[in-house]
Motif scaffolding. Structure first.
Motif, PDB file in Angstrom:
ATOM      1  N   PRO A  34       0.815  -1.224   0.000  1.00 60.81           N
ATOM      2  CA  PRO A  34       0.000   0.000   0.000  1.00 60.81           C
ATOM      3  C   PRO A  34       0.846   1.271   0.000  1.00 60.81           C
ATOM      4  O   PRO A  34       1.927   1.307   0.583  1.00 60.81           O
ATOM      5  CB  PRO A  34      -0.783  -0.110   1.310  1.00 60.81           C
ATOM      6  N   LYS A  35       0.327   2.288  -0.678  1.00 60.60           N
ATOM      7  CA  LYS A  35       1.030   3.573  -0.770  1.00 60.60           C
ATOM      8  C   LYS A  35       0.292   4.592   0.101  1.00 60.60           C
ATOM      9  O   LYS A  35      -0.935   4.636   0.079  1.00 60.60           O
ATOM     10  CB  LYS A  35       1.032   4.046  -2.231  1.00 60.60           C
ATOM     11  N   GLY A  36       1.028   5.410   0.842  1.00 57.24           N
ATOM     12  CA  GLY A  36       0.408   6.431   1.697  1.00 57.24           C
ATOM     13  C   GLY A  36       0.099   7.665   0.862  1.00 57.24           C
ATOM     14  O   GLY A  36       0.968   8.465   0.553  1.00 57.24           O
TER      15      GLY A  36
ATOM     16  N   TRP B 243     -12.732   5.749  -9.984  1.00 55.31           N
ATOM     17  CA  TRP B 243     -11.763   6.633  -9.333  1.00 55.31           C
ATOM     18  C   TRP B 243     -10.855   5.822  -8.432  1.00 55.31           C
ATOM     19  O   TRP B 243     -10.965   4.602  -8.393  1.00 55.31           O
ATOM     20  CB  TRP B 243     -12.465   7.769  -8.588  1.00 55.31           C
ATOM     21  N   GLN B 244      -9.955   6.491  -7.726  1.00 56.92           N
ATOM     22  CA  GLN B 244      -8.935   5.814  -6.925  1.00 56.92           C
ATOM     23  C   GLN B 244      -8.644   6.612  -5.659  1.00 56.92           C
ATOM     24  O   GLN B 244      -8.959   7.803  -5.607  1.00 56.92           O
ATOM     25  CB  GLN B 244      -7.615   5.760  -7.709  1.00 56.92           C
ATOM     26  N   THR B 245      -7.968   5.977  -4.724  1.00 63.44           N
ATOM     27  CA  THR B 245      -7.506   6.710  -3.538  1.00 63.44           C
ATOM     28  C   THR B 245      -6.743   7.957  -4.010  1.00 63.44           C
ATOM     29  O   THR B 245      -6.886   9.048  -3.458  1.00 63.44           O
ATOM     30  CB  THR B 245      -6.570   5.820  -2.692  1.00 63.44           C
ATOM     31  N   GLU B 246      -5.948   7.768  -5.032  1.00 64.55           N
ATOM     32  CA  GLU B 246      -5.097   8.843  -5.542  1.00 64.55           C
ATOM     33  C   GLU B 246      -5.893  10.001  -6.142  1.00 64.55           C
ATOM     34  O   GLU B 246      -5.448  11.152  -6.114  1.00 64.55           O
ATOM     35  CB  GLU B 246      -4.177   8.296  -6.653  1.00 64.55           C
ATOM     36  N   THR B 247      -7.032   9.702  -6.743  1.00 64.92           N
ATOM     37  CA  THR B 247      -7.756  10.765  -7.450  1.00 64.92           C
ATOM     38  C   THR B 247      -8.650  11.571  -6.500  1.00 64.92           C
ATOM     39  O   THR B 247      -9.174  12.610  -6.897  1.00 64.92           O
ATOM     40  CB  THR B 247      -8.626  10.210  -8.602  1.00 64.92           C
TER      41      THR B 247
ATOM     42  N   GLY C  10      -9.579  -3.479 -15.985  1.00 64.08           N
ATOM     43  CA  GLY C  10      -8.782  -4.070 -14.898  1.00 64.08           C
ATOM     44  C   GLY C  10      -7.375  -3.498 -14.880  1.00 64.08           C
ATOM     45  O   GLY C  10      -7.042  -2.592 -15.651  1.00 64.08           O
ATOM     46  N   ARG C  11      -6.554  -4.057 -13.993  1.00 66.42           N
ATOM     47  CA  ARG C  11      -5.191  -3.528 -13.811  1.00 66.42           C
ATOM     48  C   ARG C  11      -4.322  -3.883 -15.005  1.00 66.42           C
ATOM     49  O   ARG C  11      -4.383  -5.017 -15.488  1.00 66.42           O
ATOM     50  CB  ARG C  11      -4.532  -4.141 -12.569  1.00 66.42           C
ATOM     51  N   VAL C  12      -3.502  -2.969 -15.400  1.00 65.54           N
ATOM     52  CA  VAL C  12      -2.574  -3.242 -16.489  1.00 65.54           C
ATOM     53  C   VAL C  12      -1.644  -4.393 -16.094  1.00 65.54           C
ATOM     54  O   VAL C  12      -1.305  -5.246 -16.913  1.00 65.54           O
ATOM     55  CB  VAL C  12      -1.785  -1.960 -16.833  1.00 65.54           C
TER      56      VAL C  12
HETATM   57 MG    MG Z   1      -4.251   1.467  -6.997  1.00 71.54          MG
END
Ligand code: MG
Ligand code: ATP
Length: 649
Positions: A273-275, A416-420, A516-518
């Protein structure tokens, strides 16, 4: 990846919003077209207009955007406060309106008005200040889904502390990792939480985690279950004692637009996981605007997003978006199938929910449980449905539409994503003609594209990388403490664009379909196949509840396909040898022989993250006979992996 993803699934069904829905929608077609044009021709003007209309500012900004790829700053010089926007600004008109409706797993109910929520947040803000929590200090929130969790988040934003919510289902190891990474000074927790009738020992987990964390000075404990816990007098404080004599007077801090707001760790579907770091004004703006556009929030609505506050969906669309919009947001502490599979539908009936937002994993579980659970309840209050978290298979979309939406409710499939920070690609419920399995179009202001390795758009119906070509206000600012990881993960792969990590295609009508994920793409005989499409085809078979497809090395084809399949009933397994053949042929017939799985493995369940996403990387290891590698701290149930290995053929 140097080729394009072959897309094999084609969806022809379309659904238009009803005239009644169109008439009352927050965003109409003319306004939508104006916004799209404005964003294209006057990008900064577009964001200026939204920020002026939707946010309360203590002080207006001097500069809209400073873009130094990959670092952005929005509304520079402006001052605002999220708690003020979510509470104080509603007091004049909505002080007696319900802000939160809380349902406990054991049937308890609390209704909290805007005025009451404001009082509680002020009281707790003062308590945090008294403890010495300062602007930019990090506070970890490790709690069950109870109102105090929301109060804690809002109190942090009120005083300018940075919160990091850790899902209450995570282990002590995962908690310790996150505390250490974020260098938290305070942990807010509870004596316990209820999950499927059991008490989750949250405080015990904190005690054990803190044995390897040195940054934490104080632990605040909400009394929820009254189970016995150990108190360390110099470190631990009861929430109710701490707030008992706290004043109700608290002025929200005037914070810079770019003041850090929260750190939240991603789900860990694709790796460690990324913070993710988000900041104040831009995040608030986009969650507020998208709540209005995508969920069509009205003053009379009762809105329910089933996500836990431990995920970004819980941040943006349980707490900040709805409260900033002055809506009534329902939160439910427990499991969807406790005490039985009727629980969600009972909550919808009892509380007359109008807008319901959940995840494909839950939808597929309800499909498996059977419609008899739904038929018992009156769902006629529902007017809009949403989906988030994974691609929703067309079959699950249709089931949701027919059984929960009673063919009347528009479905917003929100990508969307945590990042967006907020929704970027989604239908607008009063405008968009939807297609099952498609998140449809980018929202105004969002410049999304499907491109090849060189960053050039791919032709319609061809798979490629999903990228965002211009910054947006709620984009992540960095990976906390690791600017280089931020740059490498999101900005290196495709030149000049944010790379989301997901594959997508646009169909011949320009609709975005997520593939899906690349990282999960499979290369079979020179074709790149998306896992999502093969899985969707399997799920369209009447016996199949859920499927996950991965590749494993194959001498001739390069990679072969292995499908892990969960059946709707155990009885179906009796026909397993024949059924495996039948499923292979079903896929070959539906989407072509190239996608025909080489192996079908039946299983009771699939490895998932705690947020309900399938962890294909673990299945890949199993299919290729390797040891499990990589991070498993966010895995829901490790025994699933052991069982899958035992079943190995
Ligand atoms: Mg992700
Ligand atoms: P990690 O980044 O640690 O691997 P994660 O990507 O699962 O974890 P989240 O930020 O919770 O963490 O999830 C975002 C991802 O979820 C998206 O990148 C996408 O793959 C998937 N997703 C979310 N909504 C949708 C949707 N509507 N359609 C398709 N995929 C979706």
């Amino acid at each position: 990846m140097d080729e394009n993803i072959t897309s094999v699934l084609s969806e022809k069904r379309t659904f238009s919003p009803s005239n009644d829905f169109v008439k009352q929608a927050n965003l109409n077609k003319a306004e939508y077209e104006r916004l799209i044009l404005k964003a294209k021709t006057d990008f900064e003007g577009f964001w200026t207009e939204l920020a002026e209309k939707n946010i309360f500012w203590f002080k207006k900004w001097e500069k809209v955007l400073e873009w130094n790829e990959p670092f952005s700053k929005w509304f520079i010089g402006g001052k605002t406060n999220i708690s003020y926007n979510c509470l104080d600004r509603h007091l004049e008109k909505k002080s007696d309106k319900k802000a939160l409706i809380w349902i406990g797993e054991n049937g308890e109910k609390r209704e909290i008005t805007y005025k009451e929520l404001f009082n509680e947040v002020c009281r707790f803000s003062n308590a945090l200040l008294k403890l010495g929590v300062k602007e930019s200090d990090c506070v970890v929130i490790y709690m069950p889904l109870i109102p105090e969790a929301v109060i804690s988040m809002l109190a942090c934003t009120r005083i300018g502390a940075v919160h990091s919510v850790v899902f209450g289902g995570f282990s002590k190891e995962a908690l310790a990792d996150r505390i250490n990474d974020s260098k938290a000074k305070v942990v807010i927790t509870a004596d316990g939480g209820y999950r499927r009738g059991q008490v989750v020992p949250l405080k015990l987990n904190v005690d054990e985690a803190l044995q390897r964390c040195s940054s934490v000075e104080k632990v605040i404990i909400v009394q929820r279950t009254k189970n016995k816990i150990e108190i360390k007098p110099e470190r631990d404080l009861w929430y109710h004692e701490l707030t008992a004599d706290s004043s109700l007077e608290n002025k929200a801090k005037e914070l810079d637009s770019e003041h850090p707001l929260f750190i939240l760790y991603t789900s860990g579907t694709t790796g460690k996981p990324k913070g993710i770091l988000h900041t104040t004004a831009g995040y608030l703006l986009w969650t507020t605007v998208t709540t209005k556009w995508v969920f069509d929030i009205k003053d009379s609505d009762v809105y329910w997003c089933t996500a836990d506050i431990g995920w970004v969906t819980g941040h943006s669309y349980v707490v900040y978006g709805p409260l900033s919009s002055g809506a009534t947001s329902l939160i439910y502490e427990g499991a969807p199938n406790y005490p039985d599979w009727g629980r969600f539908w009972e909550i919808i009936q009892e509380n007359k929910i109008n807008i319901f937002y959940t995840a494909p994993t839950a939808i597929r579980a309800f499909m498996k449980a059977g419609v008899e659970w739904i038929k018992k309840y009156d769902l006629s209050s529902l007017r809009l449905l949403g989906s988030v978290g994974e691609p929703i298979n067309p079959e699950a979309w249709m089931w949701y539409h027919e059984n929960i939406g009673r063919k009347k409710c528009p479905i917003v499939d929100t990508w969307w994503q945590t990042e967006t920070g907020g929704i970027l690609i989604s239908p607008l419920p009063g405008i968009t003609v939807t297609k099952p399995g498609s998140a449809t179009f980018p929202l105004p202001g969002i410049f999304a594209e499907v491109v090849n390795q060189d960053g050039n758009p791919v032709p319609p119906e061809q798979g490629g990388f999903l990228v965002i070509k211009k910054p947006w206000t709620s984009m992540l600012r960095t990976v906390y403490g690791d600017d280089e990881r931020y740059r490498q993960t999101y900005w290196k792969r495709i030149k000049g664009a944010y790379f989301a990590g997901d594959g997508a295609k646009k169909d011949s009508d320009g609709y975005f379909c997520l593939l899906g994920r690349v990282d999960d793409v499979i290369k079979v005989s020179g074709h790149l196949l998306s896992t999502m499409e093969v899985e969707s085809s399997l799920v369209s078979h009447p016996f199949v509840a859920e499927a996950a497809v991965v590749g494993y090395p194959h001498d001739i084809k390069g990679e072969a396909l292995c499908a892990f399949v969960v059946l709707k009933t155990v009885e179906a397994l009796h026909a397993a040898p024949l059924l495996a053949e039948e499923l292979k042929n079903h896929v070959a017939k539906e989407i072509g022989p190239i996608a025909k799985p080489d192996q079908i493995r039946f299983t009771e369940s699939l490895p998932k993250t705690r947020s309900g996403k399938i962890m294909r990387r673990l299945l890949r290891d199993i299919a290729s006979g390797k040891q499990t590698t990589g991070d498993t701290t966010t895995l829901e149930d490790i025994s699933v992996i052991e069982k899958l290995r035992e079943n190995e053929l």
